[in-house]
Design a protein around this motif. Structure first.
Motif, PDB file in Angstrom:
ATOM      1  N   VAL A   1       0.791  -1.307   0.051  1.00  7.72           N
ATOM      2  CA  VAL A   1       0.031  -0.029  -0.006  1.00  7.72           C
ATOM      3  C   VAL A   1       0.846   1.382  -0.009  1.00  7.72           C
ATOM      4  CG1 VAL A   1      -1.746   1.477   1.222  1.00  7.72           C
ATOM      5  CG2 VAL A   1      -1.952  -1.250   1.265  1.00  7.72           C
ATOM      6  N   ASP A   2       0.737   1.991  -1.057  1.00  7.21           N
ATOM      7  CA  ASP A   2       1.469   3.377  -1.207  1.00  7.21           C
ATOM      8  C   ASP A   2       1.257   4.224   0.138  1.00  7.21           C
ATOM      9  OD1 ASP A   2       1.818   6.305  -2.130  1.00  7.21           O
ATOM     10  OD2 ASP A   2       3.187   5.015  -3.361  1.00  7.21           O
ATOM     11  N   PRO A   3       2.079   4.729   0.697  1.00  9.36           N
ATOM     12  CA  PRO A   3       1.751   5.581   1.927  1.00  9.36           C
ATOM     13  C   PRO A   3       0.829   6.658   1.688  1.00  9.36           C
ATOM     14  CG  PRO A   3       3.962   5.859   1.402  1.00  9.36           C
ATOM     15  CD  PRO A   3       3.578   4.711   0.623  1.00  9.36           C
ATOM     16  N   ASP A   4       0.505   7.346   0.192  1.00  9.08           N
ATOM     17  CA  ASP A   4      -0.194   8.384  -0.124  1.00  9.08           C
ATOM     18  C   ASP A   4      -1.591   7.943   0.060  1.00  9.08           C
ATOM     19  OD1 ASP A   4       1.869   9.945  -0.386  1.00  9.08           O
ATOM     20  OD2 ASP A   4       2.033   9.679  -2.764  1.00  9.08           O
ATOM     21  N   LEU A   5      -2.126   6.910  -0.049  1.00 12.59           N
ATOM     22  CA  LEU A   5      -3.368   6.284  -0.240  1.00 12.59           C
ATOM     23  C   LEU A   5      -4.186   6.240   0.968  1.00 12.59           C
ATOM     24  CD1 LEU A   5      -3.073   3.689  -2.940  1.00 12.59           C
ATOM     25  CD2 LEU A   5      -4.359   6.043  -3.179  1.00 12.59           C
ATOM     26  N   PRO A   6      -3.656   5.750   2.192  1.00 13.45           N
ATOM     27  CA  PRO A   6      -4.503   5.571   3.485  1.00 13.45           C
ATOM     28  C   PRO A   6      -4.916   7.104   3.950  1.00 13.45           C
ATOM     29  CG  PRO A   6      -2.582   4.168   3.586  1.00 13.45           C
ATOM     30  CD  PRO A   6      -2.357   5.045   2.467  1.00 13.45           C
ATOM     31  N   GLY A   7      -6.076   7.058   4.273  1.00 12.69           N
ATOM     32  CA  GLY A   7      -6.800   8.273   4.764  1.00 12.69           C
ATOM     33  C   GLY A   7      -7.492   8.851   3.744  1.00 12.69           C
TER      34      GLY A   7
ATOM     35  N   ALA B   1     -10.464   4.839  -7.703  1.00  6.02           N
ATOM     36  CA  ALA B   1     -10.021   5.229  -8.814  1.00  6.02           C
ATOM     37  C   ALA B   1      -8.594   4.885  -9.378  1.00  6.02           C
ATOM     38  CB  ALA B   1     -10.273   6.736  -9.126  1.00  6.02           C
ATOM     39  N   LEU B   2      -7.854   4.891  -8.319  1.00  3.84           N
ATOM     40  CA  LEU B   2      -6.386   4.722  -8.490  1.00  3.84           C
ATOM     41  C   LEU B   2      -5.505   3.068  -8.406  1.00  3.84           C
ATOM     42  CD1 LEU B   2      -5.112   7.666  -6.587  1.00  3.84           C
ATOM     43  CD2 LEU B   2      -4.902   7.477  -9.149  1.00  3.84           C
ATOM     44  N   MET B   3      -6.345   2.383  -7.359  1.00  5.02           N
ATOM     45  CA  MET B   3      -5.788   1.077  -7.169  1.00  5.02           C
ATOM     46  C   MET B   3      -5.959   0.406  -8.674  1.00  5.02           C
ATOM     47  SD  MET B   3      -6.596  -1.642  -4.032  1.00  5.02           S
ATOM     48  CE  MET B   3      -7.742  -2.538  -4.794  1.00  5.02           C
ATOM     49  N   GLY B   4      -4.788  -0.129  -8.935  1.00  9.59           N
ATOM     50  CA  GLY B   4      -4.653  -1.047 -10.148  1.00  9.59           C
ATOM     51  C   GLY B   4      -4.037  -0.090 -11.118  1.00  9.59           C
ATOM     52  N   PRO B   5      -4.586   0.602 -11.974  1.00 10.73           N
ATOM     53  CA  PRO B   5      -3.721   1.362 -12.991  1.00 10.73           C
ATOM     54  C   PRO B   5      -2.796   2.286 -12.442  1.00 10.73           C
ATOM     55  CG  PRO B   5      -6.019   2.093 -12.588  1.00 10.73           C
ATOM     56  CD  PRO B   5      -6.014   1.217 -11.865  1.00 10.73           C
ATOM     57  N   ALA B   6      -2.685   2.601 -11.446  1.00  7.78           N
ATOM     58  CA  ALA B   6      -1.811   3.548 -10.927  1.00  7.78           C
ATOM     59  C   ALA B   6      -0.999   3.096  -9.633  1.00  7.78           C
ATOM     60  CB  ALA B   6      -2.406   5.009 -10.481  1.00  7.78           C
ATOM     61  N   TYR B   7      -1.619   2.505  -8.905  1.00  5.18           N
ATOM     62  CA  TYR B   7      -0.953   1.959  -7.610  1.00  5.18           C
ATOM     63  C   TYR B   7      -1.151   0.378  -7.632  1.00  5.18           C
ATOM     64  CZ  TYR B   7      -0.491   6.710  -6.189  1.00  5.18           C
ATOM     65  OH  TYR B   7      -0.135   8.134  -5.927  1.00  5.18           O
ATOM     66  N   PRO B   8      -0.353  -0.248  -6.778  1.00  2.00           N
ATOM     67  CA  PRO B   8      -0.358  -1.827  -6.820  1.00  2.00           C
ATOM     68  C   PRO B   8      -1.848  -2.247  -6.691  1.00  2.00           C
ATOM     69  CG  PRO B   8       1.466  -1.334  -5.542  1.00  2.00           C
ATOM     70  CD  PRO B   8       0.652   0.093  -5.710  1.00  2.00           C
ATOM     71  N   THR B   9      -2.262  -3.164  -7.217  1.00  2.00           N
ATOM     72  CA  THR B   9      -3.760  -3.854  -7.282  1.00  2.00           C
ATOM     73  C   THR B   9      -3.654  -5.069  -6.104  1.00  2.00           C
ATOM     74  OG1 THR B   9      -5.545  -4.514  -8.210  1.00  2.00           O
ATOM     75  CG2 THR B   9      -3.590  -5.564  -9.016  1.00  2.00           C
ATOM     76  N   SER B  10      -4.912  -5.435  -5.769  1.00  2.00           N
ATOM     77  CA  SER B  10      -4.918  -6.639  -4.926  1.00  2.00           C
ATOM     78  C   SER B  10      -5.281  -7.682  -5.655  1.00  2.00           C
ATOM     79  CB  SER B  10      -6.295  -6.339  -4.042  1.00  2.00           C
ATOM     80  OG  SER B  10      -7.545  -6.161  -4.971  1.00  2.00           O
ATOM     81  N   TYR B  11      -4.610  -8.841  -5.321  1.00  2.00           N
ATOM     82  CA  TYR B  11      -4.826 -10.230  -5.872  1.00  2.00           C
ATOM     83  C   TYR B  11      -5.319 -11.269  -4.751  1.00  2.00           C
ATOM     84  CZ  TYR B  11      -1.938  -8.652  -9.867  1.00  2.00           C
ATOM     85  OH  TYR B  11      -1.655  -7.993 -10.996  1.00  2.00           O
ATOM     86  N   GLY B  12      -5.913 -12.290  -5.031  1.00  2.00           N
ATOM     87  CA  GLY B  12      -6.252 -13.377  -4.236  1.00  2.00           C
ATOM     88  C   GLY B  12      -7.553 -13.424  -4.233  1.00  2.00           C
ATOM     89  N   VAL B  13      -8.087 -14.971  -4.396  1.00  2.00           N
ATOM     90  CA  VAL B  13      -9.543 -15.524  -4.472  1.00  2.00           C
ATOM     91  C   VAL B  13      -9.567 -16.710  -3.876  1.00  2.00           C
ATOM     92  CG1 VAL B  13     -10.079 -13.928  -6.409  1.00  2.00           C
ATOM     93  CG2 VAL B  13      -9.616 -16.177  -6.701  1.00  2.00           C
ATOM     94  N   GLU B  14     -10.329 -17.306  -3.223  1.00  2.00           N
ATOM     95  CA  GLU B  14     -10.371 -18.596  -2.672  1.00  2.00           C
ATOM     96  C   GLU B  14     -11.934 -19.045  -2.698  1.00  2.00           C
ATOM     97  OE1 GLU B  14      -8.136 -21.404   0.612  1.00  2.00           O
ATOM     98  OE2 GLU B  14      -8.028 -19.062   0.845  1.00  2.00           O
TER      99      GLU B  14
ATOM    100  N   ASN C   1     -14.161  -8.474 -11.181  1.00  2.00           N
ATOM    101  CA  ASN C   1     -13.372  -7.494 -11.881  1.00  2.00           C
ATOM    102  C   ASN C   1     -12.209  -6.906 -11.409  1.00  2.00           C
ATOM    103  OD1 ASN C   1     -14.100  -4.035 -11.833  1.00  2.00           O
ATOM    104  ND2 ASN C   1     -13.530  -5.197 -13.730  1.00  2.00           N
ATOM    105  N   GLY C   2     -11.352  -7.000 -12.033  1.00  2.00           N
ATOM    106  CA  GLY C   2      -9.955  -6.491 -11.464  1.00  2.00           C
ATOM    107  C   GLY C   2      -8.884  -5.908 -12.621  1.00  2.00           C
ATOM    108  N   PHE C   3      -8.004  -5.651 -12.185  1.00  2.00           N
ATOM    109  CA  PHE C   3      -6.994  -4.876 -13.088  1.00  2.00           C
ATOM    110  C   PHE C   3      -5.368  -5.633 -12.973  1.00  2.00           C
ATOM    111  CE2 PHE C   3      -3.630  -1.976 -14.449  1.00  2.00           C
ATOM    112  CZ  PHE C   3      -4.244  -1.139 -15.495  1.00  2.00           C
ATOM    113  N   THR C   4      -4.827  -5.867 -14.232  1.00  2.00           N
ATOM    114  CA  THR C   4      -3.755  -6.512 -14.218  1.00  2.00           C
ATOM    115  C   THR C   4      -2.667  -5.759 -15.248  1.00  2.00           C
ATOM    116  OG1 THR C   4      -4.174  -7.979 -16.109  1.00  2.00           O
ATOM    117  CG2 THR C   4      -4.360  -8.822 -13.735  1.00  2.00           C
ATOM    118  N   PRO C   5      -1.401  -5.465 -14.995  1.00  2.00           N
ATOM    119  CA  PRO C   5      -0.589  -4.924 -15.942  1.00  2.00           C
ATOM    120  C   PRO C   5      -0.584  -5.345 -17.342  1.00  2.00           C
ATOM    121  CG  PRO C   5       0.593  -5.441 -13.836  1.00  2.00           C
ATOM    122  CD  PRO C   5      -0.506  -5.913 -13.797  1.00  2.00           C
ATOM    123  N   GLY C   6      -0.832  -6.538 -17.703  1.00  2.00           N
ATOM    124  CA  GLY C   6      -0.774  -7.118 -18.941  1.00  2.00           C
ATOM    125  C   GLY C   6      -2.168  -6.673 -19.543  1.00  2.00           C
ATOM    126  N   ASN C   7      -3.189  -7.072 -19.120  1.00  2.00           N
ATOM    127  CA  ASN C   7      -4.570  -6.819 -19.723  1.00  2.00           C
ATOM    128  C   ASN C   7      -5.351  -5.521 -19.318  1.00  2.00           C
ATOM    129  OD1 ASN C   7      -4.345  -9.277 -21.049  1.00  2.00           O
ATOM    130  ND2 ASN C   7      -5.111 -10.152 -19.112  1.00  2.00           N
TER     131      ASN C   7
END
Length: 584
Positions: A424-430, A438-451, A490-496
């Protein structure tokens, strides 16, 4: 000899990949589900309420074709609004749907493949007295057709402020839960007001949307004075006798559908509790609601209250109960809200001899999937029927494995997603949630993982069926498709870029991809995925709901709806899972 052997190996490998591809494209087996009883006071058995039905299953009879598709959302008909459009709801007229966003309600013609907004009411402008004015559709289009890639927090904040006003963060949370009744009245909340919207002329939808009922300043109207300053209106549902159930952050109310204050029954929680999701209900008056502590380490409380027809009961004699669950010691850094569960409770098991459960994820930093007995506890048991850690198949657990989404349920199967990025980039919390999402995925690291989990009614315990640490699910509510036999995120990956990923319900293999690319139109922003008959997608995008018709004719193109060969990741994912030992 060696050359010939190499050729043979290549032939066999090509054949194996070809057979795998064909296997992936085969539709899943039709599922026989033990479903909740339809609520006769909803507009429809499916999509009459957020999370699809009274049990909050997020399971739909419809779903997309298997295969991979590239879809350009630009230029497709949109009912502009938002920036969160959590669900598009069923009307009593199958030719129309109600579109609900954080700013407005609209009535949309869907007949014969159409997607045409015929009436609109700027509800947030009305509720805020003009402080949050209507936003022109062109501004939503501008945001949708742009990309967040390369932007930082300050740049996106400025961009959103220019489009939606400097107080755009105040738009979040309005209209988040909705109900349409069997008289085609849409109930939802904007600001401090609870509204009942209806067509001004049911015979002519283009005549507009009218406010049939409104309860202004509902918190004060129902609770009087002395409620906590942070009290908010959250969830909505419909009892099986036609009463409206209204969820507040500090309690729950039952009221007649004409919003007559004299009919209100209110049950208040302790001031150290906070509810931030909606509720599940059953046909016997059960109301299932989860609260969290307003302070760290207070923990949460899962409850069953009972609407008796004349009051809200917490008495065990009426079948009510409560059970504590674990919360987090600190607030999640982004996307997820609060110290407790991010889930609206979901019911599981509906037959007379079935295990009848209610399931949520807890608030622990590395969450667990919980199941509680809804009714009587088996001899020697406890109210908490079972719990299991959610690992999403990570070899090393990150600091956070947490979800802001409900548990998807079909039969005894359950599916959960992780919404917290490993870094988590320190600019995002709060920052406000609209800015974060609007930013998570294309501009900052996205989340991964499902079960995917399965409840065993013989042993009364959970097991993990499969996990995918490589699948991204940012903030959108996942759904299960009964006809397609898959679960979709629905998610964001660098490749797609932005995509919808469909995973086989039983194996976890990637069997569907809708690739949107890098524009913001592909960001589902806290909404829910939906599908219509004939396998059509209803994508509740950041900029408004969009209808997508898949081209399964094999055109081979990359234009809207064009199908193409699946990505290498799609083909190799099952092999990678086998190699990594993720299948269980």
């Amino acid at each position: 000899m060696n050359s010939f052997a190499g050729k043979k190996g290549g032939i066999f490998l090509s054949a194996a990949v070809g057979l795998l591809f064909l296997f992936l494209l085969l539709p899943g087996p039709a599922e026989s589900l033990n479903k909740p009883a339809p609520n006769p006071f909803l507009s429809s058995e499916i999509y009459g309420i957020t999370h699809f039905d009274s049990s909050q299953s997020d399971s739909t009879p419809f779903g997309p074709p298997r295969g991979a598709f590239r879809v350009d959302l630009a230029g497709k008909p949109v009912s502009y609004g938002g920036p969160v459009n959590i669900i598009t709801l069923a009307s009593t007229d199958p030719d129309f749907m109600w579109a609900v966003g954080t700013d407005r309600v609209a009535y949309v013609n869907i007949k014969d493949g159409a997607w045409e907004e015929v009436a609109r009411f700027e509800a947030l402008e009305d509720a805020s007295g003009g402080d949050l004015p209507a936003i022109p559709g062109e501004k939503f289009r501008e945001f949708g057709e742009s990309s967040a890639e390369g932007m930082d927090v300050d740049e996106m904040d400025q961009f959103l402020g220019d489009l939606f006003g400097n107080n755009y963060g105040d738009r979040f949370g309005n209209g988040s839960y909705s109900v349409v009744d069997n008289e085609n009245v849409l109930y939802t909340h904007f600001g401090d007001n609870l509204y009942g919207f209806a067509l001004a002329d049911p015979g002519d939808p283009s005549a507009g949307i009218a406010v049939r009922y409104v309860l202004e300043n509902i918190i004060t109207a129902i609770e009087g004075s002395g409620f906590p300053a942070i009290t908010r209106l959250f969830g909505l549902s419909m009892a099986y006798d036609g009463h409206l159930i209204v969820t507040f952050s500090n309690g729950v109310a039952v009221i007649d559908r004409n919003l007559d204050l004299s009919s209100v029954h209110f049950y208040r929680f302790a001031d150290y509790e906070y509810v931030s999701n909606s509720i599940a209900v059953d046909e016997d008056g059960g109301i299932y609601i989860a609260s969290a502590g307003v302070l760290p380490q207070v923990g949460g409380m899962m409850r069953k209250l009972v609407w008796t027809g004349s009051g809200i009961s917490d008495s065990p004699d009426d079948g009510a109960w409560q059970c504590a669950y674990e919360g987090s010691a600190v607030l999640p850094p982004m996307i997820k809200m609060g110290y407790g569960t991010g889930s609206t409770p979901t019911l599981m098991g509906f037959g007379e001899n079935e295990d009848r459960l209610v399931v949520i994820t807890d608030g622990a930093e590395q969450m667990h999937l919980l199941a509680f007995w809804r009714d009587e506890i088996p001899a020697g048991g406890e109210r908490l029927a079972g719990q299991i850690p959610v690992t999403c198949g990570f070899e090393e657990l990150p600091e956070w494995v947490q979800s802001e989404q409900s548990v998807v349920v079909s039969g005894y199967g359950a599916f959960v997603v992780n919404n917290l990025p490993g870094t988590v980039d320190p600019d995002l919390p709060g920052k406000n949630k609209i800015l974060q999402v609007a930013l998570m995925g294309p501009a900052y690291p996205t989340s991964y993982g499902v079960e995917r989990f399965e409840w065993n009614p013989e042993n009364d315990e959970w097991s993990s069926l499969w996990a995918r640490p490589d699948v991204s699910s940012t903030s959108m509510i996942p759904v299960h498709s009964q006809s397609a036999g898959m679960v979709l995120v629905n998610g964001f990956t660098p490749g797609n870029g932005w995509e919808i990923t469909g995973l086989d319900w039983n194996t976890g293999r990637t069997v569907h991809q809708t690739l949107f690319g890098r524009s913001n139109h592909g960001n589902g922003a806290y909404a829910v995925l939906q599908y219509l008959e004939d396998g059509e997608l209803l994508f509740n995008a950041f900029s408004g709901p969009i209808r997508v018709q898949y081209d399964t004719g094999g055109s081979g193109g990359c234009s809207a709806g064009g199908s193409f060969a699946p990505s290498l990741m799609m083909l190799l994912a099952p092999l990678a899972l086998l190699a990594a030992g993720r299948k269980k």
